[in-house]
Design an enzyme around this catalytic site. Structure first.
Site, mmCIF file in Angstrom:
data_model
loop_
_atom_site.group_PDB
_atom_site.id
_atom_site.type_symbol
_atom_site.label_atom_id
_atom_site.label_comp_id
_atom_site.label_asym_id
_atom_site.label_seq_id
_atom_site.Cartn_x
_atom_site.Cartn_y
_atom_site.Cartn_z
ATOM 1 N N GLU A 80 0.808 -1.221 0.000
ATOM 2 C CA GLU A 80 0.000 0.000 0.000
ATOM 3 C C GLU A 80 0.842 1.272 0.000
ATOM 4 O O GLU A 80 0.424 2.296 -0.550
ATOM 5 C CB GLU A 80 -0.948 0.006 1.202
ATOM 6 C CG GLU A 80 -2.029 -1.053 1.170
ATOM 7 C CD GLU A 80 -1.591 -2.406 1.728
ATOM 8 O OE1 GLU A 80 -2.406 -3.348 1.746
ATOM 9 O OE2 GLU A 80 -0.414 -2.515 2.154
ATOM 10 N N PHE A 142 -10.902 -7.728 13.714
ATOM 11 C CA PHE A 142 -9.813 -8.150 12.829
ATOM 12 C C PHE A 142 -9.494 -7.041 11.828
ATOM 13 O O PHE A 142 -10.370 -6.503 11.180
ATOM 14 C CB PHE A 142 -10.210 -9.434 12.089
ATOM 15 C CG PHE A 142 -9.184 -9.901 11.101
ATOM 16 C CD1 PHE A 142 -7.949 -10.382 11.535
ATOM 17 C CD2 PHE A 142 -9.428 -9.843 9.730
ATOM 18 C CE1 PHE A 142 -6.998 -10.811 10.622
ATOM 19 C CE2 PHE A 142 -8.484 -10.263 8.819
ATOM 20 C CZ PHE A 142 -7.262 -10.755 9.263
ATOM 21 N N GLN A 143 -8.214 -6.709 11.724
ATOM 22 C CA GLN A 143 -7.705 -5.669 10.826
ATOM 23 C C GLN A 143 -8.396 -4.323 11.056
ATOM 24 O O GLN A 143 -8.651 -3.572 10.114
ATOM 25 C CB GLN A 143 -7.828 -6.098 9.354
ATOM 26 C CG GLN A 143 -6.842 -7.214 9.004
ATOM 27 C CD GLN A 143 -6.689 -7.447 7.511
ATOM 28 O OE1 GLN A 143 -7.611 -7.191 6.744
ATOM 29 N NE2 GLN A 143 -5.538 -7.951 7.099
ATOM 30 N N LYS A 192 -17.301 -1.178 6.086
ATOM 31 C CA LYS A 192 -17.767 -2.128 5.070
ATOM 32 C C LYS A 192 -19.285 -2.102 4.925
ATOM 33 O O LYS A 192 -19.818 -2.231 3.813
ATOM 34 C CB LYS A 192 -17.287 -3.533 5.433
ATOM 35 C CG LYS A 192 -17.419 -4.533 4.293
ATOM 36 C CD LYS A 192 -16.708 -5.839 4.634
ATOM 37 C CE LYS A 192 -16.758 -6.818 3.463
ATOM 38 N NZ LYS A 192 -16.024 -8.077 3.775
ATOM 39 N N MET A 511 24.412 9.546 2.331
ATOM 40 C CA MET A 511 24.262 10.827 3.011
ATOM 41 C C MET A 511 24.499 10.685 4.509
ATOM 42 O O MET A 511 25.135 11.532 5.147
ATOM 43 C CB MET A 511 22.872 11.413 2.750
ATOM 44 C CG MET A 511 22.694 12.829 3.291
ATOM 45 S SD MET A 511 23.777 14.038 2.493
ATOM 46 C CE MET A 511 22.776 14.493 1.081
#
Length: 623
Positions: A80, A142-143, A192, A511
């Site tokens: 993602e 969940f999630q 959802k 760097m």
């Protein structure tokens, strides 16, 4: 069939063919995305966003383009973060809002870094995240993750939609907020059950957000009065060494032409920030390229010498200003224009300022100055600038037996001539690219400026290639930076994108290593990658690159670069560069431009300060 829209997100119910239809929330999401004029989406699926993904599949199946292609193709990355950086790269290269679709929990939290990155660089992005059902919010389902809370500290705005009836208006408002005023990312978190709820589609409407709209109107409709224009030119008349300091706002506001016309009309030299690169043609005789910590020596010296500084869409960032009290020490007047009133006088007190759009403000000032016959003789200042550019030009060890990264960039630049899109990761390669490439136009330079996010370059290049399939897109990356999102190499070949990837390999975090050498007595803690076993060429080949090579012979730079850029498909080039090559000039933390370290090959003026000795230097609060 989608309606043809004049203004994205604002469609009359009489003209939208789906007005009055019963649609699920998921179908509403997809239709609004289509109404907003998007031509590509980026995202990774998951349980909480599946209704939207299914709606997108059906939309593409039922509404093919004339050539049979999908109207809203979905680009699936490795993760993602990659999806959101692709959407950001699309936005940076096109000037449009980029959009990403992610699932709940870890899907949405993977988007946090790109969202914060877009806020810091004022990039318009809409992230639509799935969320657990409304009744499950707060139960550690969940999630589940509290995205509205997490993103609230990172985004320009966040919406949690718990009423399906407001979903359409919320989505249209999200795009409006993302693109208007000072652009930024907006996150829309959709449970959802809201995605599955059937509602009546209206085809128009936004949320009121009265405070936001009032602030926009105040900024956009407040013109520069004759009195304010007169004050500006009165201060300018008293100066003999004016200088424009232009930031990313020039590009965001589409003010490139207005800046060029203003600078040419009155003879202002122009220097830009890292984010402002491309806002003024770097090959223009008035251009000083970039200023700041790793800006050109001549730009920094010009800032020290100027007596009038005109800041345009620039926020006096710490990497530019360093010590605020020592920035532009001879400037009797600091003038500032910015669309965000919060930036006016935030770091440096402005003697003259205006909160408004840059393009219209510059056009107004230029017209007033011409109408009132403003003229000034800056020939002595231009001669001084020419001498600075001649004496303190960028340079490096051209006799070294090792490949110098600057030479590689110069070779690419000779072929692309300032017209390619250059994307970068973060580190030394980023600064070398900013210094040694030409940029003739806006939106050709894509980099993570304020956040400095390693791993940005490759996914951003992918997004840019979708935005501008007509242009050559090159990711200049580092061996450490590309590791962060190296999974996106497969995304390049999956979609057969002609993205060109260059890895300048100095076997470590270059760097960080440079700072450790200068400020931490040469203790290279965790920055040396010489024991790592990554074979980047084999990795590229494994991910489907037909052209993947390693360059380690300085005599082959020109021929290899020519073949690399001429290859029609995806191409990958690893260049083994001098591991001790540094980024110069460098203004150390707590130092001013007069104390700039220019290295061994760029001329310093006056008593050249020595680089901090690794035997005596100590850590600073800036790194």
């Amino acid at each position: 069939m989608n309606a043809q829209l004049d203004t994205p997100g604002d469609i009359s119910p009489k003209t939208h063919p789906r007005a009055g239809q019963a649609l699920t929330g998921a179908d509403v999401v997809v239709q609004v995305l289509a109404d907003e004029g998007l031509d590509v989406l980026f995202g990774y699926s998951g349980g909480a966003i599946l209704p939207v993904y299914d709606a997108l599949f059906r939309h593409n199946l039922e509404n093919p383009r004339a050539d049979g292609s999908e109207p809203l193709p979905l680009i699936v990355p490795a993760n993602e973060q990659g999806a959101c950086f692709m959407a950001a790269g699309y936005a940076r290269a096109s000037g449009k809002v980029g959009a990403a679709l992610v699932t709940s929990g870890p899907g949405a939290t993977n988007a946090v870094t790109p969202v914060r990155d877009c806020t810091a660089d004022s990039i318009p992005l809409v992230v639509i995240s799935g969320q657990v059902p409304t009744a499950a919010i707060g139960t550690d389902a969940f999630q589940e993750a509290p995205i509205s809370t997490i993103m609230g500290a990172c985004a320009k705005h966040v919406f949690l939609v718990t009423d399906a009836g407001t979903l359409e208006a919320t989505l249209r408002t999200a795009f409006h907020i993302a693109r208007s005023g000072r652009p930024g990312p907006v996150v829309v978190d959709i449970p959802k059950d809201v995605q599955n709820t059937v509602v009546t589609f209206k085809g128009t409407g936004q949320l009121p957000v009265p405070g936001y709209r009032a602030r926009l109107r105040a900024i956009e409709q407040t013109p520069l009065s004759d009195a304010r224009c007169a004050e500006f030119f009165a201060a300018l008349k008293a100066s003999s060494r004016p200088l424009i300091y232009a930031g990313g706002g020039i590009i965001t506001d589409g003010a490139r032409d207005a800046l060029r016309d203003f600078a040419h009309s009155f003879g202002f030299p122009v220097t830009t920030t890292l984010m402002g690169i491309g806002g003024f043609d770097t090959t223009d005789p008035l251009a000083l390229h970039m200023l700041g910590m790793h800006g050109t020596a001549y730009a920094n010296y010009a800032v020290d010498d100027c007596d009038f500084i005109f800041a345009l869409g620039a926020r006096f960032d710490d990497r530019v200003v360093g010590v605020p009290g020592k920035f532009a020490p001879r400037a009797r007047t600091i003038a500032q224009i910015d669309i965000d009133p919060a930036e006016i006088g935030k770091v440096k007190q402005a003697d003259w300022f205006h909160a408004g759009t840059l393009r219209t403000s510059l056009e107004r000032l230029r017209a007033w100055g011409i109408a009132h016959g403003f003229q000034a003789d800056y020939s002595a200042w231009h001669e001084h600038i020419a001498q600075l550019k001649s004496r303190h030009c960028l340079n490096y060890d051209r006799e070294s037996p090792l490949i110098q990264p600057y030479a590689v960039i110069e070779a690419i630049n000779r072929i692309t001539k300032g017209h390619a899109i250059i994307s970068t990761g973060v580190g030394q390669h980023q600064m070398w690219s900013a210094q040694y490439f030409d940029f003739r136009e806006p939106r050709r330079w894509l980099t993570s400026g304020s956040m400095g996010t390693m791993g940005f370059g490759l996914p951003a290049a992918i997004g840019a290639q979708f935005a501008r399939p007509d242009l050559v897109v090159i990711d200049i990356d580092g061996d450490a930076s590309i590791r962060m999102n190296i999974g996106e190499l497969e995304t390049v070949t999956t979609y057969n994108l002609p993205v060109k990837v260059v890895v300048l390999n100095n076997v470590g975090d270059g760097m960080v290593r440079q700072w450790q050498k200068l400020f931490f007595k040469g203790r290279f803690s965790a920055s040396d990658k010489s024991l790592h076993k990554k074979d980047f060429v084999k990795a590229a080949e494994a991910d489907g690159f037909d052209w993947a090579r390693r360059l380690d012979d300085p005599s082959a730079i020109e021929s290899t670069i020519a073949q690399f850029l001429a290859f029609e498909g995806p191409a990958f080039l690893e260049v083994m560069i001098d591991p001790d090559a540094g980024v110069y000039p460098m203004v150390g933390p707590g130092a001013c431009y007069a104390e700039m370290v220019t290295g061994d090959f760029i001329a310093n003026r006056g008593a050249a300060p020595a680089a901090p000795s690794p035997t005596v230097a100590s850590p600073t609060g800036m790194f």
